[in-house]
Write a protein that holds these residues in place. Structure first.
Motif: not given
Length: 327
Positions: A101-105, A130-132, A138-140, A171-172
């Motif tokens: 499943i892909k969670i859209p931006t 677009g996320l810092k 937080k989402i992870i 970096i990610l």
């Protein structure tokens, strides 16, 4: 091996037959996965939104999507579903076989949606454009129990070269220790840029590449700016399936093609003049030239192997030296 996703998005332009054709083209390309976006316009946009009518036009009903996706379950391609609203998220639970499943931006600030998506118990692709860093973290943390891939890339119709920032992938990976997917949205009219960016993404650590597909870019359908035609997409997949073999090879080993090149183009030592039997070879007796590629068995190609050697027979000028010519 790099995992390649064929992104259909709304390239079907609201036509179920086009969706079938795009799925078939994705399968024929040998891509690893095909991704399909699912939405209900009234749950995605305000009615007064400037694109409301357009999205309503390109929306395909859940019933039609359900019937079409039955065709994919038995094919050798993974199915990734990207629901854009709660109703669509509920709908994909009815589909028996899909890979991820892909969670859209667009839903990364909708924590309730993310929490509900985590319950699907499938691998998750998370759009992070677009996320810092603190927002991604937080989402992870919310998705700790899910196998998670991060998706780097956004659509600017098309996205400019410098705006892709593929160096961010390394970096990610370093910070979050997750696989990273690079979603390429560069101008597909410039295949050089497209291939270069995807190559750079892989070098920077991307193990997954996503690219849009369309039936015919000339028709200028949704996302056409960054989409490849079926034949282009197949070439794209073929290239990047082979590309990894180039960058993953850690051994210094000559290829067969390189051996052939060396045999054909390198120069060999030849007699610089007519030489008599018993001649002791010195530097003045040798010159280097290319020779006929079909007569190289048992040739001496090393300069130092000749010096000081005694000829067993006469050697004409401009002929190569063989091992049998010496003791």
């Amino acid at each position: 091996m790099t995992y390649i996703i064929s992104e259909i998005a709304s390239a079907h332009n609201g036509k179920a037959d086009n969706l079938k054709k795009l799925i078939d083209a994705s399968i024929n390309s040998n891509a690893d996965a095909v991704k399909i976006q699912i939405f209900k316009t009234e749950n995605l946009l305000q009615k007064k939104h400037k694109n409301y009518k357009l999205f309503k036009k390109i929306e395909i009903s859940q019933e039609k999507i359900f019937n079409i996706l039955k065709r994919v379950s038995d094919k050798k391609i993974d199915l990734i579903l990207e629901p854009y609203d709660f109703d669509s998220l509920k709908f994909i639970k009815k589909i028996k076989k899909f890979h991820s499943i892909k969670i859209p931006t667009s839903d990364t600030k909708n924590l309730k949606f993310i929490k509900e998506a985590s319950k699907v118990k499938k691998k998750i692709f998370l759009g992070i454009a677009g996320l810092k860093l603190n927002e991604i973290k937080k989402i992870i943390n919310m998705l700790k129990k899910n196998q998670l891939n991060l998706v780097h890339g956004f659509q600017s119709f098309p996205t400019k070269f410098l705006d892709t920032d593929v160096s961010r992938i390394s970096i990610l990976k370093k910070i979050f220790k997750k696989q990273v997917c690079y979603a390429d949205h560069s101008d597909s009219e410039n295949l050089g840029i497209c291939y270069s960016l995807c190559s750079l993404a892989i070098i920077n650590g991307a193990s997954i590449i996503e690219k849009h597909i369309t039936l015919n870019r000339k028709n200028k359908g949704p996302d056409y700016h960054s989409a490849l035609n079926p034949n282009e997409f197949k070439n794209f997949v073929d290239f990047f399936k082979k590309y990894e073999l180039l960058i993953k090879n850690k051994k210094f080993k000559l290829s067969n093609a390189e051996h052939i090149y060396s045999t054909i183009f390198k120069k060999y030592p030849l007699a610089s003049r007519d030489l008599e039997k018993g001649t002791i070879i010195n530097e003045k007796d040798i010159k280097f030239k290319r020779i006929d590629a079909n007569k190289k068995n048992f040739l001496i190609d090393n300069y130092y192997e000749l010096l000081g050697k005694k000829l067993l027979e006469k050697k004409k000028c401009d002929t190569p030296f063989f091992k049998k010519n010496f003791k």
